[in-house]
Design an enzyme around this catalytic site. Structure first.
Site, mmCIF file in Angstrom:
data_model
loop_
_atom_site.group_PDB
_atom_site.id
_atom_site.type_symbol
_atom_site.label_atom_id
_atom_site.label_comp_id
_atom_site.label_asym_id
_atom_site.label_seq_id
_atom_site.Cartn_x
_atom_site.Cartn_y
_atom_site.Cartn_z
ATOM 1 N N TRP A 84 -46.814 5.142 15.270
ATOM 2 C CA TRP A 84 -47.232 6.375 15.941
ATOM 3 C C TRP A 84 -46.886 6.395 17.429
ATOM 4 O O TRP A 84 -47.084 7.406 18.097
ATOM 5 C CB TRP A 84 -48.740 6.582 15.758
ATOM 6 C CG TRP A 84 -49.136 6.967 14.365
ATOM 7 C CD1 TRP A 84 -48.301 7.314 13.348
ATOM 8 C CD2 TRP A 84 -50.470 7.057 13.851
ATOM 9 N NE1 TRP A 84 -49.039 7.619 12.228
ATOM 10 C CE2 TRP A 84 -50.366 7.464 12.500
ATOM 11 C CE3 TRP A 84 -51.747 6.819 14.382
ATOM 12 C CZ2 TRP A 84 -51.478 7.659 11.688
ATOM 13 C CZ3 TRP A 84 -52.854 7.009 13.567
ATOM 14 C CH2 TRP A 84 -52.722 7.417 12.240
ATOM 15 N N GLU B 272 -33.437 -2.032 13.785
ATOM 16 C CA GLU B 272 -33.520 -0.697 14.373
ATOM 17 C C GLU B 272 -32.383 -0.503 15.374
ATOM 18 O O GLU B 272 -32.516 -0.876 16.548
ATOM 19 C CB GLU B 272 -34.862 -0.528 15.100
ATOM 20 C CG GLU B 272 -36.057 -0.626 14.189
ATOM 21 C CD GLU B 272 -37.213 0.224 14.712
ATOM 22 O OE1 GLU B 272 -37.727 1.029 13.925
ATOM 23 O OE2 GLU B 272 -37.579 0.108 15.880
ATOM 24 N N SER C 193 -34.726 7.054 12.791
ATOM 25 C CA SER C 193 -34.610 8.404 12.219
ATOM 26 C C SER C 193 -34.729 8.421 10.694
ATOM 27 O O SER C 193 -33.996 9.154 10.020
ATOM 28 C CB SER C 193 -33.321 9.080 12.698
ATOM 29 O OG SER C 193 -33.354 9.215 14.113
ATOM 30 N N GLY D 224 -40.850 6.211 12.874
ATOM 31 C CA GLY D 224 -41.466 6.736 14.100
ATOM 32 C C GLY D 224 -41.828 8.198 13.925
ATOM 33 O O GLY D 224 -42.856 8.541 13.336
ATOM 34 N N GLY D 225 -40.981 9.096 14.425
ATOM 35 C CA GLY D 225 -41.258 10.535 14.442
ATOM 36 C C GLY D 225 -41.800 11.099 13.130
ATOM 37 O O GLY D 225 -42.808 11.816 13.131
HETATM 38 C C1 PEP Z 1 -39.400 3.613 15.741
HETATM 39 O O1 PEP Z 1 -40.177 4.016 16.571
HETATM 40 O O2 PEP Z 1 -39.439 2.438 15.425
HETATM 41 C C2 PEP Z 1 -38.453 4.554 15.145
HETATM 42 C C3 PEP Z 1 -37.597 4.094 14.283
HETATM 43 O O3 PEP Z 1 -38.527 5.881 15.527
HETATM 44 P P1 PEP Z 1 -37.834 7.153 14.794
HETATM 45 O O4 PEP Z 1 -38.181 7.043 13.321
HETATM 46 O O5 PEP Z 1 -38.467 8.346 15.439
HETATM 47 O O6 PEP Z 1 -36.377 7.052 15.026
#
Ligand code: PEP
Length: 254
Positions: free
Chosen positions: A10, A168, A214, A235-236
């Protein structure tokens, strides 16, 4: 067989009231899930509320997004592994690219934290990943190797097996631009290869490697169907319980 692990990061979002509403909604869909490990990573301020809202649903785990490596002392504004254990937290994300780039965390710092987490029986989710510039220069393997060897230095085989790795790619975090399943699988395969060099084959086979960057309901299934992708760090899309539930179900269905 590695149990898939899907985690909701979050970041610096979600009040206590929003967190409780999220968990209530999540429990309607995933209250009895046992085949996928589901982890919620709230900000520190909402951890206790999430625990309370989960109640007896011990199948869903809670983690923190960061911690300090010392056990206690004069570190104003910091949180230790012992304080997280006091809240019954299971996991802690370490070395997230936002910590590395915005707060100057090096592999050495991440390593101190990883060791401190294991000492306190907290399970670390250790993030690694290259920038776009590093990818364009053909340095993905080199960067991953340096980050893995630096961040995981000195761990016993048991500790290594209990560590979750999150691949990531920095260029895919919060950008809406995910790695293709092939790009992600290639990096995950290299990570497992590096783990084999660091420990024995059996230990490396047991380590779960999440993909993050993402992840959305639309791309989750294809990413998690790759042989070395053992879940997602989201994340998002984890701020909306419906999207997050769809991503968890994609891990289950693949
Ligand atoms: C994260 O915060 O680890 C991430 C992968 O963010 P998002 O899914 O928004 O790219």
């Amino acid at each position: 067989m590695r149990k898939k692990i899907v985690a909701a990061n979050w970041k610096m979002n979600m009040t206590q009231a929003e967190s409780a509403r999220f968990v209530e909604s999540l429990l309607l869909d995933l209250g009895d899930i046992i085949d996928i490990e589901v982890v919620i990573l709230p900000p520190f301020t909402a951890i206790a509320k999430v625990m309370e809202a989960l109640g007896k649903a011990q199948n869903i785990k809670v983690g923190a997004q960061n911690m300090h490596w010392e056990r206690s002392g004069a570190f104003t504004g910091e949180i230790s592994a012992a304080l997280l254990r006091d809240l019954f937290v299971h996991y802690v994300v370490l070395g997230h690219s936002e910590r590395r780039t915005l707060f100057g965390e090096t592999d050495e710092i991440v390593n101190r934290k990883v060791r401190a987490a294991h000492e306190a029986t907290l399970r670390p989710i250790v993030c690694v990943g290259e920038t776009l510039e590093q990818r364009d220069k053909g340095n993905v393997d080199k960067i991953l190797s340096i980050q893995l060897r630096g961040s995981l230095k000195g761990l016993s085989e048991k500790e290594l097996q209990e560590t979750v790795i999150a691949y990531e790619p920095v260029w895919a975090i919060g950008t809406g631009r995910n790695a293709t399943p092939e790009q992600a699988q290639e990096a995950h395969m290299f990570i497992r290869h590096t783990l084999r060099e660091m420990a024995d084959d059996a230990a490396a086979e047991r380590v779960r490697i999440q993909y993050g960057g993402s992840v959305k309901p639309e791309n989750a299934r294809e990413l998690m169907s790759q042989p070395d992708i053992d879940g997602a760090l989201v994340g998002g899309a984890s701020l909306d319980p419906r999207s997050f539930v769809q991503i968890v179900k994609a891990a289950r269905d693949e």
